[in-house]
Design an enzyme around this catalytic site. Structure first.
Site, PDB file in Angstrom:
ATOM      1  N   ASN A  80      -1.372  -0.913  -1.942  1.00 16.07           N
ATOM      2  CA  ASN A  80      -1.400  -0.592  -0.517  1.00 16.07           C
ATOM      3  C   ASN A  80       0.030  -0.455   0.020  1.00 16.07           C
ATOM      4  O   ASN A  80       0.920  -0.100  -0.755  1.00 16.07           O
ATOM      5  CB  ASN A  80      -2.234  -1.606   0.267  1.00 16.07           C
ATOM      6  CG  ASN A  80      -2.940  -0.964   1.463  1.00 16.07           C
ATOM      7  OD1 ASN A  80      -2.340  -0.201   2.200  1.00 16.07           O
ATOM      8  ND2 ASN A  80      -4.202  -1.260   1.637  1.00 16.07           N
ATOM      9  N   ARG A  81       0.278  -0.777   1.258  1.00 13.16           N
ATOM     10  CA  ARG A  81       1.543  -0.340   1.866  1.00 13.16           C
ATOM     11  C   ARG A  81       2.501  -1.459   2.254  1.00 13.16           C
ATOM     12  O   ARG A  81       2.064  -2.525   2.684  1.00 13.16           O
ATOM     13  CB  ARG A  81       1.229   0.509   3.102  1.00 13.16           C
ATOM     14  CG  ARG A  81       0.547   1.813   2.708  1.00 13.16           C
ATOM     15  CD  ARG A  81       0.088   2.605   3.909  1.00 13.16           C
ATOM     16  NE  ARG A  81      -0.376   3.931   3.483  1.00 13.16           N
ATOM     17  CZ  ARG A  81      -1.628   4.188   3.096  1.00 13.16           C
ATOM     18  NH1 ARG A  81      -2.546   3.245   3.088  1.00 13.16           N
ATOM     19  NH2 ARG A  81      -1.961   5.413   2.703  1.00 13.16           N
ATOM     20  N   HIS A 107       1.395   1.760  -2.904  1.00 12.23           N
ATOM     21  CA  HIS A 107       0.986   1.393  -4.258  1.00 12.23           C
ATOM     22  C   HIS A 107       2.180   1.105  -5.177  1.00 12.23           C
ATOM     23  O   HIS A 107       2.233   1.545  -6.332  1.00 12.23           O
ATOM     24  CB  HIS A 107       0.090   2.479  -4.854  1.00 12.23           C
ATOM     25  CG  HIS A 107      -1.213   2.655  -4.108  1.00 12.23           C
ATOM     26  ND1 HIS A 107      -1.856   1.597  -3.500  1.00 12.23           N
ATOM     27  CD2 HIS A 107      -1.992   3.749  -3.871  1.00 12.23           C
ATOM     28  CE1 HIS A 107      -2.978   2.037  -2.923  1.00 12.23           C
ATOM     29  NE2 HIS A 107      -3.079   3.333  -3.129  1.00 12.23           N
ATOM     30  N   HIS A 177      -8.074   0.826  -8.651  1.00 12.62           N
ATOM     31  CA  HIS A 177      -8.325   1.878  -7.669  1.00 12.62           C
ATOM     32  C   HIS A 177      -9.452   2.818  -8.100  1.00 12.62           C
ATOM     33  O   HIS A 177      -9.345   4.041  -7.959  1.00 12.62           O
ATOM     34  CB  HIS A 177      -7.028   2.661  -7.438  1.00 12.62           C
ATOM     35  CG  HIS A 177      -6.910   3.293  -6.090  1.00 12.62           C
ATOM     36  ND1 HIS A 177      -7.747   4.284  -5.644  1.00 12.62           N
ATOM     37  CD2 HIS A 177      -6.040   3.062  -5.066  1.00 12.62           C
ATOM     38  CE1 HIS A 177      -7.390   4.646  -4.427  1.00 12.62           C
ATOM     39  NE2 HIS A 177      -6.353   3.920  -4.052  1.00 12.62           N
ATOM     40  N   TYR A 179     -12.735   4.986  -8.009  1.00 16.50           N
ATOM     41  CA  TYR A 179     -13.531   5.686  -6.993  1.00 16.50           C
ATOM     42  C   TYR A 179     -14.982   5.683  -7.487  1.00 16.50           C
ATOM     43  O   TYR A 179     -15.318   6.398  -8.433  1.00 16.50           O
ATOM     44  CB  TYR A 179     -13.082   7.144  -6.847  1.00 16.50           C
ATOM     45  CG  TYR A 179     -11.760   7.364  -6.151  1.00 16.50           C
ATOM     46  CD1 TYR A 179     -10.562   6.992  -6.734  1.00 16.50           C
ATOM     47  CD2 TYR A 179     -11.713   7.998  -4.905  1.00 16.50           C
ATOM     48  CE1 TYR A 179      -9.344   7.232  -6.106  1.00 16.50           C
ATOM     49  CE2 TYR A 179     -10.500   8.244  -4.264  1.00 16.50           C
ATOM     50  CZ  TYR A 179      -9.322   7.850  -4.874  1.00 16.50           C
ATOM     51  OH  TYR A 179      -8.126   8.103  -4.244  1.00 16.50           O
ATOM     52  N   ASP A 249     -10.332   3.824   5.847  1.00 17.42           N
ATOM     53  CA  ASP A 249      -9.180   3.576   4.977  1.00 17.42           C
ATOM     54  C   ASP A 249      -8.507   2.317   5.530  1.00 17.42           C
ATOM     55  O   ASP A 249      -7.377   2.356   5.998  1.00 17.42           O
ATOM     56  CB  ASP A 249      -8.235   4.793   5.004  1.00 17.42           C
ATOM     57  CG  ASP A 249      -7.171   4.710   3.919  1.00 17.42           C
ATOM     58  OD1 ASP A 249      -7.197   3.748   3.133  1.00 17.42           O
ATOM     59  OD2 ASP A 249      -6.297   5.598   3.881  1.00 17.42           O
ATOM     60  N   GLN A 284      -9.660  -3.206   0.713  1.00 19.07           N
ATOM     61  CA  GLN A 284      -9.471  -1.912   1.366  1.00 19.07           C
ATOM     62  C   GLN A 284     -10.690  -1.060   1.062  1.00 19.07           C
ATOM     63  O   GLN A 284     -11.031  -0.819  -0.099  1.00 19.07           O
ATOM     64  CB  GLN A 284      -8.206  -1.220   0.820  1.00 19.07           C
ATOM     65  CG  GLN A 284      -7.881   0.104   1.472  1.00 19.07           C
ATOM     66  CD  GLN A 284      -6.974  -0.028   2.706  1.00 19.07           C
ATOM     67  OE1 GLN A 284      -6.624  -1.139   3.109  1.00 19.07           O
ATOM     68  NE2 GLN A 284      -6.618   1.078   3.309  1.00 19.07           N
ATOM     69  N   GLU A 311     -10.973  -1.749  -2.886  1.00 17.56           N
ATOM     70  CA  GLU A 311      -9.742  -2.259  -3.502  1.00 17.56           C
ATOM     71  C   GLU A 311      -9.506  -3.687  -3.034  1.00 17.56           C
ATOM     72  O   GLU A 311      -9.028  -3.905  -1.923  1.00 17.56           O
ATOM     73  CB  GLU A 311      -8.559  -1.371  -3.102  1.00 17.56           C
ATOM     74  CG  GLU A 311      -8.750   0.089  -3.441  1.00 17.56           C
ATOM     75  CD  GLU A 311      -7.884   0.989  -2.563  1.00 17.56           C
ATOM     76  OE1 GLU A 311      -6.674   0.742  -2.451  1.00 17.56           O
ATOM     77  OE2 GLU A 311      -8.420   1.935  -1.975  1.00 17.56           O
TER      78      GLU A 311
HETATM   79  C1  BGC Z   1      -4.986   4.304   0.426  1.00 15.81           C
HETATM   80  C2  BGC Z   1      -5.186   5.718   0.904  1.00 15.81           C
HETATM   81  C3  BGC Z   1      -4.618   6.641  -0.135  1.00 15.81           C
HETATM   82  C4  BGC Z   1      -5.293   6.365  -1.458  1.00 15.81           C
HETATM   83  C5  BGC Z   1      -4.745   7.188  -2.593  1.00 15.81           C
HETATM   84  C6  BGC Z   1      -5.718   4.124  -0.850  1.00 15.81           C
HETATM   85  O1  BGC Z   1      -5.555   2.826  -1.323  1.00 15.81           O
HETATM   86  O2  BGC Z   1      -5.389   3.353   1.393  1.00 15.81           O
HETATM   87  O3  BGC Z   1      -4.568   5.927   2.158  1.00 15.81           O
HETATM   88  O4  BGC Z   1      -4.800   7.984   0.233  1.00 15.81           O
HETATM   89  O5  BGC Z   1      -5.160   5.016  -1.798  1.00 15.81           O
HETATM   90  O6  BGC Z   1      -3.394   7.004  -2.724  1.00 15.81           O
END
Ligand code: BGC
Length: 344
Positions: A80-81, A107, A177, A179, A249, A284, A311
């Protein structure tokens, strides 16, 4: 069932990548790659007895290296950020990779997700992946050793056990991560999938997707998943948080309820139901809002909402939010955590 090791492909710089397939007595199988420590495929039987791969993603190295939005991979050192790509520990400021709009560290800069991990079969149903991140990689302090064990049980539970240690005081936040598309990767979007999240609060974000600091109650909002509902039911609501992110998100602050799953997803078309367990405080929910048709498995495009990610993690941007649960680890201190996905 024994573990099957196969050559998967070669990275652009010429490193061989292998897949390890672990299975259980019910015919469930998980395919794990040395590249990114990725969960590449997850084969689950649906109610009609048909086996489906419930992960959107790639079946070749080119996809993983050139078209990836982190499909299936492990993420570290800090998923994340981190706002402004910088943080301070013990009076020292570290500048980390600003790989989102030249400002934010997303990430961990992608290092863990691109690395080729070392794999070691542990038992008939488990594979361990190891990666050592050098001191200063992506700007993070200290050398960090990480091990992730994927185990598939006969109870249809895929367990991810994370362990890490850094030689310097630092923030550690690891996730996977994947999907998910419980209709199968080739079934279209996930808007009909019913989702339940045991969380009464979530973290609204600003236009950089950084938490504002508010911990918002979900009651009466599109973010309330405490009763299961289709992901698509409220995704188009006139909610500024949904509009800002083109869907969900956001980090959910999980309500801890003993051994109850933190989240559950159910696909009515296949009858596949998945429960998520974790010891981490946050998760997340990302509904693939920014997917734009990158070609995935079998050459099929992955459009918006082709999968959803759960996540599990510490809250985003914890280095700037002392009020959030801390993921600051002392030099030599061991980080451990467990997340599992159980098909019931
Ligand atoms: C983020 C998204 C991002 C995605 C792919 C997610 O964990 O929250 O904003 O687009 O990852 O990088």
């Amino acid at each position: 069932m024994s573990i099957e090791k196969k050559w998967f492909g070669t990275t652009a710089d010429g490193t061989d990548v292998y897949s390890y397939t672990i299975g259980n007595k019910n015919g469930m199988r998980a395919v794990i790659l040395t590249y990114g420590g990725a969960l590449q495929a997850l084969y689950v039987k649906d109610v009609h007895g048909k086996t489906r791969d419930v992960l959107a993603g790639f079946d070749d190295m080119e996809g993983f290296e050139q078209r990836s939005s982190y499909q299936g991979v492990l993420v570290g050192r800090y998923c994340n950020r981190i706002a402004d790509g910088s943080f301070t520990v013990g009076g020292k400021t570290y500048d980390v990779t600003r790989n989102e709009n030249g400002v934010t560290c997303l990430h961990g800069g992608g290092e863990f997700s691109r690395a080729v991990w070392e794999a070691r079969p542990l038992a008939e149903n488990a594979v361990e992946l190891r990666y050592t991140s050098p001191d200063g990689a992506e700007g993070f302090p200290g050398e960090m050793e990480t091990a992730v064990v994927y185990t598939l049980t006969d109870e249809n539970e895929l367990i991810l056990d994370y362990k890490a240690r850094c030689t310097a005081d630092s923030y550690i936040n690891l996730t996977n991560h994947a999907y998910f598309n419980l209709g199968g990767f080739d079934s279209g979007d996930i808007l009909n999938t019913e989702l339940l999240i045991r969380a009464s609060h979530y973290l609204p974000t600003d236009e950089r997707s950084i938490p504002t600091g508010e911990v918002r109650n979900v009651t009466g909002t599109a973010f309330d998943f405490r009763d299961a509902k289709p992901i698509g039911r409220d995704i188009g609501a006139q909610d500024d948080q949904l509009l800002l992110c083109r869907g969900y998100d956001h980090n959910y602050c999980l309500d801890k309820r003993g051994n109850e799953p933190a989240a559950e997803a159910y696909c009515p078309a296949t009858g596949i139901r998945m429960q998520l367990f974790t010891d981490l405080p946050g998760m997340q929910l990302y509904t693939g809002n920014f997917l734009q048709g990158a070609l995935g498995k079998k050459g099929l495009p992955m459009y918006r909402h082709a999968g959803f990610c759960l996540e599990t993690q510490y809250y985003p941007d914890t280095p700037h939010r002392p009020e959030f649960p801390s993921c600051l680890y002392k030099a030599g201190e061991v980080y451990t955590s467990r997340t599992s996905f159980k098909f019931v």
